[in-house]
Design a protein around this motif. Structure first.
Motif, PDB file in Angstrom:
ATOM      1  N   UNK A   1       7.165   9.164   2.180  1.00  0.00           N
ATOM      2  CA  UNK A   1       6.156   8.131   2.449  1.00  0.00           C
ATOM      3  C   UNK A   1       5.155   8.203   1.304  1.00  0.00           C
ATOM      4  N   UNK A   2       5.284   7.274   0.363  1.00  0.00           N
ATOM      5  CA  UNK A   2       4.578   7.389  -0.911  1.00  0.00           C
ATOM      6  C   UNK A   2       3.523   6.304  -1.065  1.00  0.00           C
ATOM      7  N   UNK A   3       2.260   6.673  -1.305  1.00  0.00           N
ATOM      8  CA  UNK A   3       1.245   5.656  -1.590  1.00  0.00           C
ATOM      9  C   UNK A   3       1.509   5.003  -2.937  1.00  0.00           C
ATOM     10  N   UNK A   4       1.450   3.681  -2.982  1.00  0.00           N
ATOM     11  CA  UNK A   4       1.763   2.961  -4.212  1.00  0.00           C
ATOM     12  C   UNK A   4       0.713   3.181  -5.300  1.00  0.00           C
TER      13      UNK A   4
ATOM     14  N   UNK B   1       0.834  -1.206   0.000  1.00  0.00           N
ATOM     15  CA  UNK B   1       0.000   0.000   0.000  1.00  0.00           C
ATOM     16  C   UNK B   1       0.865   1.252   0.000  1.00  0.00           C
ATOM     17  N   UNK B   2       2.043   1.161   0.641  1.00  0.00           N
ATOM     18  CA  UNK B   2       2.913   2.323   0.803  1.00  0.00           C
ATOM     19  C   UNK B   2       4.355   1.927   0.521  1.00  0.00           C
ATOM     20  N   UNK B   3       5.133   2.918   0.098  1.00  0.00           N
ATOM     21  CA  UNK B   3       6.562   2.725  -0.133  1.00  0.00           C
ATOM     22  C   UNK B   3       7.353   3.697   0.741  1.00  0.00           C
ATOM     23  N   UNK B   4       8.310   3.164   1.478  1.00  0.00           N
ATOM     24  CA  UNK B   4       9.245   3.953   2.276  1.00  0.00           C
ATOM     25  C   UNK B   4      10.411   4.262   1.342  1.00  0.00           C
ATOM     26  N   UNK B   5      10.362   5.430   0.710  1.00  0.00           N
ATOM     27  CA  UNK B   5      11.182   5.719  -0.462  1.00  0.00           C
ATOM     28  C   UNK B   5      12.299   6.709  -0.179  1.00  0.00           C
TER      29      UNK B   5
END
Length: 399
Positions: free
Chosen positions: A208-211, A185-189
């Motif tokens: 903190x990016x929503x996929x 659901x999310x990417x710690x980018x």
């Protein structure tokens, strides 16, 4: 089964006082409680959560719900964030039992072990309110957007650009080897917002990016490890704003160091390896050749890895954990993982290749072997870990 929580002491020379690693009766009771729960919830053919089978996802969901119901899912989180405020040792017990039983929490272990704590440490109140409740209920799957085609374990070399664009940035580039990206659901980018000629570590920012955001796409990478382990993630003019930033712009290296400190001792591979050895002991004793000697050697290495990890936990509890100690514990753990997997297939022979449901963890020896192949690469290669230890030792010699 070998006692996974030995009453033992390890003396640390990292400070003025010794470190007592007797986990005590509360830890023993917690371990027994977890084993009883997992015996009830896990089927005889459970082989881990890296699967496309909806049944596997359903079992993980049952385990997560039960852990949450009994206050064990976020046992070490502070009460103000929905946790039980337990000690790092109780947290270690939960992690050990989960990994000894092939991690039934599935991809949630990342959110619980390091994503959530990192957001607590660096996040805004809005970010904490948005993410911590969902992570704490096991409802949000996270993936880690660190490695790139030209920057694997050398995170300071990452180059995915976040180009200034109005009130935010535009991402255009790629990440690779991203576990769980297809279901996250999310990417710690981690992305580069500034290029600093004087320091490659400066200029990195965590988002903190929503996929589901426009421009994000995922392509699985087929491998011997099976589904969900390896993926490529592409960013095609993806917009991010200040609200997506975790910590300070350009200061993401501090966040990354915090993450790695948790990650290096957050996966107790030794607990799973001890379970393999426990089930392998009788077979190894009656095997021809040097299997018995190799078994004893692996058992000694398993105890060593456990004690090195316990020392790291003790020093973290005291606020004195160093890269050298964390990396040393990780080196012992990942080498053990491959040693035990090799030994299991050597002893079992052709019988170890085919899954045998109901035959304990040895019934999945081939899967354990395949998973162990990545041990010295994932989360920072063994070469990087050795480099960190060497630099620390050289620094001490220079002082």
């Amino acid at each position: 089964m070998i006692d996974s929580c030995p009453r033992t002491e390890c003396v640390s020379r990292q400070g003025e006082s010794d470190v007592d690693l007797d986990l005590g009766e509360r830890a023993d009771a917690l371990r027994a409680r977890l084993r009883e729960m997992l015996a009830e919830l896990l089927p005889a053919d459970w082989s881990g959560s890296f699967s496309d089978d909806p049944r596997v996802r359903g079992i993980s969901r049952q385990v997560l719900d039960r852990l949450a119901e009994e206050g064990l899912l976020t046992i070490d989180w502070p009460p103000e964030y929905g946790g039980a405020g337990a000690t790092l040792w109780e947290q270690a017990v939960v992690r050990e039992e989960m990994w000894a039983h092939l991690e039934p929490r599935g991809p949630q272990y990342m959110g619980l072990s390091w994503v959530g704590p990192t957001i607590m440490a660096f996040g805004t109140e809005e970010q904490r309110a948005t993410h911590l409740p969902r992570i704490g209920k096991g409802e949000a799957v996270w993936c880690q957007g660190f490695s790139e085609p030209e920057a694997g374990s050398d995170l300071g070399a990452l180059s995915l650009p976040a180009t200034p664009d109005g009130d935010g940035w535009t991402l255009r580039g790629q990440k690779i080897w991203t576990s769980y990206a297809t279901i996250a659901d999310w990417c710690f980018l981690a992305a580069r917002t500034t290029r600093d000629a004087d320091s490659k570590n400066h200029g990195i920012t965590i988002f903190l990016l929503p996929m589901e955001r426009a421009g994000v796409s995922v392509r699985p990478i087929a491998s011997m490890m099976g589904p969900h382990h390896l993926n490529e993630v592409f960013f095609d003019d993806v917009r991010v704003t200040a609200a997506d930033v975790l910590g300070e712009v350009d200061e993401g290296w501090q966040v990354i160091k915090y993450v790695l400190g948790h990650e290096r001792i957050g996966i107790p591979r030794y607990a799973r390896d001890e379970r393999v050895l426990a089930e392998l002991g009788e077979v190894a004793a009656t095997s021809a050749g040097g299997a018995g000697v190799n078994f004893v050697r692996a058992l000694v290495h398993a105890r060593t890895a456990r004690l090195l990890n316990y020392r790291a936990i003790a020093l973290r509890e005291a606020g004195r954990l160093t890269d050298r100690v964390a990396s040393g514990a990780r080196i012992a753990s990942i080498q053990l993982d491959q040693e035990v997997a090799d030994l299991a297939l050597d002893v079992l022979g052709p019988a170890g290749i085919a899954p045998t449901p109901g035959d304990g963890i040895l019934g999945h020896a081939e899967d354990v072997y395949r998973y162990a192949r990545s041990a010295t690469i994932a989360s920072g290669t063994i070469e990087i870990q050795r480099l960190l230890v060497a630099r620390s030792l050289m620094s001490e010699e220079a002082q």
